[in-house]
Design an enzyme around this catalytic site. Sequence first.
Site, PDB file in Angstrom:
ATOM      1  N   CYS A 147     -24.320   4.946 -12.731  1.00  0.00           N
ATOM      2  CA  CYS A 147     -23.259   5.957 -12.785  1.00  0.00           C
ATOM      3  C   CYS A 147     -23.779   7.237 -13.433  1.00  0.00           C
ATOM      4  O   CYS A 147     -24.123   7.251 -14.620  1.00  0.00           O
ATOM      5  CB  CYS A 147     -22.066   5.416 -13.572  1.00  0.00           C
ATOM      6  SG  CYS A 147     -20.713   6.607 -13.736  1.00  0.00           S
ATOM      7  N   GLU A 181       0.821  -1.209   0.000  1.00  0.00           N
ATOM      8  CA  GLU A 181       0.000   0.000   0.000  1.00  0.00           C
ATOM      9  C   GLU A 181       0.856   1.260   0.000  1.00  0.00           C
ATOM     10  O   GLU A 181       0.517   2.252  -0.646  1.00  0.00           O
ATOM     11  CB  GLU A 181      -0.950  -0.002   1.209  1.00  0.00           C
ATOM     12  CG  GLU A 181      -2.104  -0.970   1.087  1.00  0.00           C
ATOM     13  CD  GLU A 181      -3.012  -0.662  -0.097  1.00  0.00           C
ATOM     14  OE1 GLU A 181      -3.269   0.527  -0.370  1.00  0.00           O
ATOM     15  OE2 GLU A 181      -3.447  -1.621  -0.757  1.00  0.00           O
ATOM     16  N   CYS A 202     -17.012   1.881 -20.162  1.00  0.00           N
ATOM     17  CA  CYS A 202     -18.301   1.910 -19.480  1.00  0.00           C
ATOM     18  C   CYS A 202     -19.201   0.732 -19.864  1.00  0.00           C
ATOM     19  O   CYS A 202     -20.002   0.262 -19.041  1.00  0.00           O
ATOM     20  CB  CYS A 202     -19.031   3.225 -19.767  1.00  0.00           C
ATOM     21  SG  CYS A 202     -18.138   4.681 -19.152  1.00  0.00           S
ATOM     22  N   CYS A 231     -12.641   1.709 -15.129  1.00  0.00           N
ATOM     23  CA  CYS A 231     -12.961   3.130 -14.903  1.00  0.00           C
ATOM     24  C   CYS A 231     -11.670   3.947 -14.905  1.00  0.00           C
ATOM     25  O   CYS A 231     -11.347   4.660 -13.953  1.00  0.00           O
ATOM     26  CB  CYS A 231     -13.711   3.282 -13.576  1.00  0.00           C
ATOM     27  SG  CYS A 231     -14.547   4.871 -13.375  1.00  0.00           S
ATOM     28  N   CYS A 265     -18.611  -2.059 -17.495  1.00  0.00           N
ATOM     29  CA  CYS A 265     -18.621  -1.718 -16.072  1.00  0.00           C
ATOM     30  C   CYS A 265     -19.864  -2.281 -15.371  1.00  0.00           C
ATOM     31  O   CYS A 265     -20.980  -2.087 -15.849  1.00  0.00           O
ATOM     32  CB  CYS A 265     -18.571  -0.195 -15.903  1.00  0.00           C
ATOM     33  SG  CYS A 265     -18.656   0.323 -14.177  1.00  0.00           S
TER      34      CYS A 265
END
Length: 348
Positions: free
Chosen positions: A206, A35, A197, A190, A200
């Site tokens: 959205c 991370e 899209c 995205c 998605c």
Amino acid sequence: MPSFADKLLTWFDQFGRKNLPWQTPIHPYRVWVSEIMLQQTQVETVIPYFNRFMERFPTIELLAAAPQDDVLHLWTGLGYYARARNLHKCAQRVVEEFNGQMPKDATTLETLSGIGRSTAGAIASIAYKQPTAILDGNVKRVLARQYAVEGWPGKPAVMKVLWQHAETHMPTQRCRDYTQAIMDLGATLCVRSKPLCTKCPVSQSCAAAQQGNPQDYPGKKPKKTLPVKTVQMLLLRNADGHILLEQRPPTGIWGGLWSLPELALDKPFQDYTTEHVGDINTHTQWAKMRHTFSHYHLDIHPVIVEVGPLRSKVMENNRQLWYNLQKPQSLGLAAPVKKLLAQLDSLL
């Protein structure tokens, strides 16, 4: 109707990334290191760095006990070196205060060096399966488009709205998978430009997709002209062919890294060299090289100087050393310095 989280999890089960190095196995130490490396850095760039880091420091105890130079050496080229210094400090504190175990709750994690709210949420969620939301760059993009949140996420008011959405959608079950799923969605579908899209799983809800302008979200950072700074970097080469390096102060640009002696552009390198190092045999000036930081450009003017017998006061402090290009020491090098040394080595 399936919830936002349900749709993401269904998509993740089929298309999500499950074999990244830090996922096999999932361990709090490995999650934390990944991370930190992934802050402001793409997955593809991080993978080889992560693998080398884990090979050298397979446990947090080994990382805590290592010299900072060893840590910075493995970080060379990854950029944003404060992350490496904070990683090292964090490891030492975890070993000293938490018996080598990363804390499980996000609030405690946030008190550690280099761990902010989103990183703490990611560690708690992925390593410990807790319902703690995250808001990294990918998640900001997904949620900004999902709700057509206007404005640049660097603004506190915009961040507040995005955090509210992030926490609203965080499920109480399969927290680890959901966190990975929303990051994967931002990284694979995205994306910044030309989002996919039609593939998605949450495109129907959205707002930006329905408007037909997902690329307008999130709002872009206001542009500003970066100032330009200039510096001479001296590649001072002794009779053995070694290059003089100096360790930079522990904080600031390239904090703790090894760099070349620097001079203002209007300062004669001849004066510096003869006073501090030795007599000049020959010198060559290379074309300038530009290195760009987040807040300014640095135009570097390299000067290669072959020096004769050394002044007795050279190396009087432990913040200088002669770097052997043929048998390089394990040091953290500033990226342009590494590039200049490689260029010089190729000419020898």
